[in-house]
Motif scaffolding. Structure first.
Motif, PDB file in Angstrom:
ATOM      1  N   ARG A 147      75.172  72.909 -57.836  1.00 54.61           N
ATOM      2  CA  ARG A 147      73.996  73.142 -58.654  1.00 54.61           C
ATOM      3  C   ARG A 147      73.169  71.877 -58.805  1.00 54.61           C
ATOM      4  O   ARG A 147      73.677  70.767 -58.787  1.00 54.61           O
ATOM      5  CB  ARG A 147      74.417  73.659 -60.037  1.00 54.61           C
TER       6      ARG A 147
ATOM      7  N   ARG B 244      72.856  72.053 -51.814  1.00 55.81           N
ATOM      8  CA  ARG B 244      71.692  72.853 -52.166  1.00 55.81           C
ATOM      9  C   ARG B 244      70.437  71.988 -52.207  1.00 55.81           C
ATOM     10  O   ARG B 244      70.450  70.877 -52.736  1.00 55.81           O
ATOM     11  CB  ARG B 244      71.913  73.514 -53.522  1.00 55.81           C
TER      12      ARG B 244
ATOM     13  N   TRP C 205      87.393  71.484 -47.300  1.00 57.12           N
ATOM     14  CA  TRP C 205      86.290  72.163 -46.643  1.00 57.12           C
ATOM     15  C   TRP C 205      85.827  71.430 -45.390  1.00 57.12           C
ATOM     16  O   TRP C 205      85.476  72.067 -44.383  1.00 57.12           O
ATOM     17  CB  TRP C 205      85.126  72.344 -47.612  1.00 57.12           C
TER      18      TRP C 205
ATOM     19  N   ALA D 240      80.823  86.597 -42.570  1.00 50.95           N
ATOM     20  CA  ALA D 240      80.267  87.162 -43.800  1.00 50.95           C
ATOM     21  C   ALA D 240      79.185  88.154 -43.431  1.00 50.95           C
ATOM     22  O   ALA D 240      78.289  87.835 -42.650  1.00 50.95           O
ATOM     23  CB  ALA D 240      79.689  86.053 -44.676  1.00 50.95           C
TER      24      ALA D 240
ATOM     25  N   ARG E 253      76.247  90.585 -45.001  1.00 52.54           N
ATOM     26  CA  ARG E 253      75.453  90.830 -46.189  1.00 52.54           C
ATOM     27  C   ARG E 253      74.716  92.157 -46.059  1.00 52.54           C
ATOM     28  O   ARG E 253      74.240  92.509 -44.989  1.00 52.54           O
ATOM     29  CB  ARG E 253      74.440  89.696 -46.396  1.00 52.54           C
TER      30      ARG E 253
ATOM     31  N   TYR F 104      75.971  76.534 -43.370  1.00 51.56           N
ATOM     32  CA  TYR F 104      75.356  76.800 -44.670  1.00 51.56           C
ATOM     33  C   TYR F 104      76.058  77.935 -45.419  1.00 51.56           C
ATOM     34  O   TYR F 104      76.154  77.916 -46.648  1.00 51.56           O
ATOM     35  CB  TYR F 104      73.882  77.171 -44.485  1.00 51.56           C
ATOM     36  N   SER F 105      76.523  78.941 -44.704  1.00 49.34           N
ATOM     37  CA  SER F 105      77.091  80.129 -45.350  1.00 49.34           C
ATOM     38  C   SER F 105      78.578  79.998 -45.649  1.00 49.34           C
ATOM     39  O   SER F 105      79.166  80.923 -46.225  1.00 49.34           O
ATOM     40  CB  SER F 105      76.875  81.354 -44.454  1.00 49.34           C
ATOM     41  N   PHE F 106      79.177  78.894 -45.283  1.00 50.13           N
ATOM     42  CA  PHE F 106      80.644  78.797 -45.365  1.00 50.13           C
ATOM     43  C   PHE F 106      81.112  77.536 -46.077  1.00 50.13           C
ATOM     44  O   PHE F 106      82.194  77.027 -45.806  1.00 50.13           O
ATOM     45  CB  PHE F 106      81.237  78.846 -43.949  1.00 50.13           C
ATOM     46  N   THR F 107      80.319  77.043 -46.993  1.00 45.16           N
ATOM     47  CA  THR F 107      80.709  75.854 -47.758  1.00 45.16           C
ATOM     48  C   THR F 107      80.515  76.148 -49.232  1.00 45.16           C
ATOM     49  O   THR F 107      79.597  75.649 -49.877  1.00 45.16           O
ATOM     50  CB  THR F 107      79.891  74.620 -47.350  1.00 45.16           C
ATOM     51  N   ARG F 108      81.373  76.994 -49.749  1.00 44.65           N
ATOM     52  CA  ARG F 108      81.241  77.458 -51.127  1.00 44.65           C
ATOM     53  C   ARG F 108      81.895  76.452 -52.080  1.00 44.65           C
ATOM     54  O   ARG F 108      82.961  76.700 -52.651  1.00 44.65           O
ATOM     55  CB  ARG F 108      81.866  78.842 -51.258  1.00 44.65           C
TER      56      ARG F 108
ATOM     57  N   GLU G 144      81.480  73.981 -55.512  1.00 44.12           N
ATOM     58  CA  GLU G 144      80.737  73.779 -56.754  1.00 44.12           C
ATOM     59  C   GLU G 144      81.248  72.490 -57.390  1.00 44.12           C
ATOM     60  O   GLU G 144      82.376  72.421 -57.855  1.00 44.12           O
ATOM     61  CB  GLU G 144      80.933  74.954 -57.708  1.00 44.12           C
TER      62      GLU G 144
END
Length: 247
Positions: free
Chosen positions: A2, A94, A119, A187, A189, A237-241, A243
């Motif tokens: 964030r 982000r 990761w 993934a 969507r 981009y879609s696979f680095t969750r 936080e």
């Protein structure tokens, strides 16, 4: 990750986390947002960051023009991530994530060291690919005048259209499963009018097989009246969750 809200005039815009073993080989584009990015290292990890004037980010959320400031900064963010990605495993952060200074950047790396290291190991020697399949409106009833056609014929045309759609959906699902066999992760969507909108984290050693399967998808689905759009390779981009707390 964030974004932080900053109150000072200057801050560090952070783009990605990496290991930085081949940092000297990375060449960045000309930067509009600020200085050329530097690598802030801490315990084997590196945060790619550049000092910026925070006023640049003050009003970008209200701007949507493709040639506007928001678009330019977003493209610049992606270009920095890609420049690192060409040489190192990378975890993209982000767009618009800001930290106060180098000390805060190092605290960020320390706070998530175990998660980030895991990761980075996961995405090393992988690239992201995307495949989207959209169906065309082939309902025969929409193009046929109702005068002069029986109710039975109209219902028959509807059943044929539904069977055609189901066949496309079944074929796409089967080929999605085949594509996923060549990937470490996938993934899918849900999007309107899309039979498939998926991303795949593909080991570079498997990319030839993945691309061959994608070519078969393209040929088979097009024969059934759908359109296929493939993109890549991308940073993951879609696979680095991840936080991490930004201070």
């Amino acid at each position: 990750m964030r974004a932080a809200v900053m109150t000072g005039d200057r801050g560090l815009c952070v783009y990605a986390i990496t290991r930085g073993r081949e940092w000297d080989r990375v060449t960045f584009p000309e930067m509009h947002a600020g200085q050329s990015p530097a690598l802030i290292s801490q315990n084997g990890l590196g945060l790619v960051a550049a000092e910026v004037d925070l006023a640049l980010f003050g009003g970008v959320n209200a701007e949507s023009a493709e040639d506007g400031l928001l678009a330019r900064l977003a493209r610049e963010h992606d270009a920095v991530v890609r420049a690192v990605f060409d040489h190192e495993p990378v975890l993209p952060l982000r767009f618009g994530t800001i930290v106060t200074d180098t000390a805060a950047a190092r605290r960020l790396l320390d706070s998530g060291h175990a998660q980030v290291s895991e990761w980075l190991d996961r995405v090393a020697n992988h690239r992201e690919w995307g495949v989207r399949v959209e169906h065309e409106d082939t309902d025969q009833r929409s193009n046929v005048p109702l005068t002069g056609i029986s109710g039975a014929d109209y219902l028959r045309m509807g059943r044929q259209s539904q069977m055609s759609w189901q066949k496309r959906a079944s074929t796409v699902q089967s080929l999605h499963i085949e594509l996923a066999r060549h990937a470490t992760s996938a993934a899918n969507r849900a999007r309107p009018r899309a039979l498939l909108d998926a991303t795949y984290l593909v080991p570079q050693a498997n990319e030839d097989e993945f691309r061959a399967a994608a070519a078969r998808l393209h040929e088979e689905v097009q024969r059934l009246g759908a359109t296929v759009h493939a993109t890549g390779p991308w940073p993951p981009y879609s696979f680095t969750r991840i936080e991490l707390a930004v201070h």
